[in-house]
Design a protein around this motif. Structure first.
Motif, PDB file in Angstrom:
ATOM      1  N   VAL A  48     -27.837  22.130   5.289  1.00 17.73           N
ATOM      2  CA  VAL A  48     -29.100  22.630   5.811  1.00 17.73           C
ATOM      3  C   VAL A  48     -28.929  22.970   7.288  1.00 17.73           C
ATOM      4  O   VAL A  48     -28.462  22.139   8.070  1.00 17.73           O
ATOM      5  CB  VAL A  48     -30.232  21.595   5.657  1.00 17.73           C
ATOM      6  CG1 VAL A  48     -31.584  22.242   5.967  1.00 17.73           C
ATOM      7  CG2 VAL A  48     -30.235  20.968   4.272  1.00 17.73           C
ATOM      8  N   VAL A  55     -31.737  25.768   3.685  1.00 17.13           N
ATOM      9  CA  VAL A  55     -30.634  25.269   2.866  1.00 17.13           C
ATOM     10  C   VAL A  55     -29.698  26.451   2.586  1.00 17.13           C
ATOM     11  O   VAL A  55     -30.117  27.457   2.005  1.00 17.13           O
ATOM     12  CB  VAL A  55     -31.130  24.673   1.535  1.00 17.13           C
ATOM     13  CG1 VAL A  55     -29.961  24.107   0.730  1.00 17.13           C
ATOM     14  CG2 VAL A  55     -32.179  23.594   1.778  1.00 17.13           C
ATOM     15  N   TYR A 154     -40.636  18.769   6.522  1.00 11.24           N
ATOM     16  CA  TYR A 154     -39.888  19.386   5.421  1.00 11.24           C
ATOM     17  C   TYR A 154     -38.784  18.428   4.995  1.00 11.24           C
ATOM     18  O   TYR A 154     -37.979  17.994   5.824  1.00 11.24           O
ATOM     19  CB  TYR A 154     -39.304  20.722   5.892  1.00 11.24           C
ATOM     20  CG  TYR A 154     -38.567  21.512   4.842  1.00 11.24           C
ATOM     21  CD1 TYR A 154     -39.160  21.812   3.621  1.00 11.24           C
ATOM     22  CD2 TYR A 154     -37.288  21.999   5.092  1.00 11.24           C
ATOM     23  CE1 TYR A 154     -38.491  22.564   2.677  1.00 11.24           C
ATOM     24  CE2 TYR A 154     -36.615  22.756   4.148  1.00 11.24           C
ATOM     25  CZ  TYR A 154     -37.214  23.043   2.944  1.00 11.24           C
ATOM     26  OH  TYR A 154     -36.554  23.786   2.004  1.00 11.24           O
ATOM     27  N   VAL A 156     -35.580  17.543   2.304  1.00 12.36           N
ATOM     28  CA  VAL A 156     -34.575  18.028   1.361  1.00 12.36           C
ATOM     29  C   VAL A 156     -33.905  16.808   0.743  1.00 12.36           C
ATOM     30  O   VAL A 156     -33.322  15.990   1.463  1.00 12.36           O
ATOM     31  CB  VAL A 156     -33.520  18.913   2.057  1.00 12.36           C
ATOM     32  CG1 VAL A 156     -32.457  19.359   1.051  1.00 12.36           C
ATOM     33  CG2 VAL A 156     -34.184  20.128   2.709  1.00 12.36           C
ATOM     34  N   THR A 165     -36.935  20.232  -2.630  1.00  9.20           N
ATOM     35  CA  THR A 165     -37.450  20.603  -1.316  1.00  9.20           C
ATOM     36  C   THR A 165     -38.965  20.391  -1.327  1.00  9.20           C
ATOM     37  O   THR A 165     -39.646  20.800  -2.267  1.00  9.20           O
ATOM     38  CB  THR A 165     -37.119  22.058  -0.965  1.00  9.20           C
ATOM     39  OG1 THR A 165     -37.553  22.920  -2.026  1.00  9.20           O
ATOM     40  CG2 THR A 165     -35.621  22.237  -0.778  1.00  9.20           C
ATOM     41  N   PHE A 183     -41.007  28.656  -1.227  1.00  4.61           N
ATOM     42  CA  PHE A 183     -39.587  28.293  -1.181  1.00  4.61           C
ATOM     43  C   PHE A 183     -38.811  29.475  -1.771  1.00  4.61           C
ATOM     44  O   PHE A 183     -38.774  29.665  -2.984  1.00  4.61           O
ATOM     45  CB  PHE A 183     -39.330  27.012  -1.970  1.00  4.61           C
ATOM     46  CG  PHE A 183     -40.115  25.832  -1.465  1.00  4.61           C
ATOM     47  CD1 PHE A 183     -39.588  24.982  -0.504  1.00  4.61           C
ATOM     48  CD2 PHE A 183     -41.391  25.562  -1.949  1.00  4.61           C
ATOM     49  CE1 PHE A 183     -40.300  23.898  -0.031  1.00  4.61           C
ATOM     50  CE2 PHE A 183     -42.121  24.477  -1.487  1.00  4.61           C
ATOM     51  CZ  PHE A 183     -41.579  23.640  -0.518  1.00  4.61           C
TER      52      PHE A 183
END
Length: 314
Positions: A48, A55, A154, A156, A165, A183
């Motif tokens: 990321v 990503v 955010y 991940v 995500t 996304f």
């Protein structure tokens, strides 16, 4: 998704070391502090960028599952072409006469430098990294164009066979604001001519290749045979990308209303300067979970959240 009343707060940046690891997984921060690498003992990994919190790689046993243009800028000079760019607070060209009208296409989240907040892991063998974005992270020009007191967190999360995500949107101001979120996932596929997308039958979609007119999907399995740019409204939570009878990916969304299906095909890539190789459209399909068919309204002192899990069937 209904908003939840609670006092939002962006976390301070954590005391992340250049490398942390455990029996569950590890996180490594690049020497230039511009990217984060997640990895698991199983061989799964994800990379990321702090730029855009994008990503740019997701691998399982050295097999890359995201498509990334070879000409994509990864230095923060422009939005990344491929991977999973994050669209916020507007999807597509900003409509005139709205509070987002001065923003660039797809908003500023994908072109802003995010803060690394911290990491977490669980007993099921996953590892998660959280990123944050607030008005303090934006340049003066962007803040002037969208002058709301917001916060984004955010997350991940990497698991053995999936990548999740999730975004939390916070309104800590005194007035409501509207937003879109998406996304923009570029899934890597063997050949666009052999795959099909399932789960969207009977839905109404807006076809951007036909002037934004609305149509009803009549195919159980959607084939990509030409330039495709559709917004499917009120989509089911799970969408499958298959090659024949073999599932390749399951895309499962939470708290999100819509799904965008996109492939520029051979004619569309000629108009995209950072698309390389030009034949790359054959090896990708965008199945993008989001809330973009209409505005999400977030009241003061409230939060909203939504997310998507991409599961690979190898």
């Amino acid at each position: 998704m209904a908003t939840q009343k609670r006092k939002p707060s962006i976390l301070d940046i954590g005391s992340a070391a250049s490398k942390e690891s455990s029996s569950h997984g590890s996180i490594q921060i690049a020497e230039d502090s511009q990217s984060v690498l997640l990895s698991l003992p199983s061989g799964a990994s994800a990379k990321v960028l702090l730029y855009g919190a994008t990503v740019v790689s997701w691998k399982i046993k050295d097999r890359e599952l995201l498509w990334l243009s070879e000409a994509s800028a990864l230095d923060g000079s422009k939005a990344v072409r491929g991977g999973i760019p994050l669209v916020f607070p507007v999807f597509g060209p900003p409509p005139a006469g709205t509070p987002v009208e001065s923003l660039p296409q797809h908003g500023f989240a994908r072109t802003s430098k995010w803060n690394l907040l911290g990491r977490a892991e669980d007993e099921e063998g996953s590892v998660r990294v959280d990123f944050g974005l607030s008005p303090d992270s934006l340049d003066g020009e962007t803040k002037a164009k969208w002058a709301y007191d917001f916060g984004l967190i955010y997350s991940v999360t990497l698991r053995e066979s999936s990548l999740e995500t999730k975004i939390v949107v916070q309104n800590s101001g005194s007035g409501a604001f509207d937003f879109n979120v998406l996304f923009h996932t570029y899934l890597r596929i063997p050949d666009v001519s052999t795959i099909g997308v399932q789960g969207l039958n009977s839905l109404t979609y807006r076809d951007k290749t036909l002037g934004g007119t609305e149509h009803q999907e009549s195919s159980e399995v959607i084939k990509i045979t030409s330039q495709t740019d559709r917004v499917y409204k009120s989509a089911p939570d799970a969408i499958t990308v298959s090659e024949g009878d073999k599932p390749l990916y399951t895309v499962t969304k939470t708290g999100l209303e819509d799904v965008v299906l996109w492939n520029p095909y051979s004619d569309g890539v000629e108009k995209i300067g950072d698309w390389q190789p030009k034949e790359g459209y054959k090896n990708m399909v965008c199945v993008e979970a989001g809330s973009v068919a209409q505005w999400q309204t977030l009241e003061p002192q409230s939060t909203w959240e939504g997310g998507v899990t991409h599961k690979a069937h190898l």
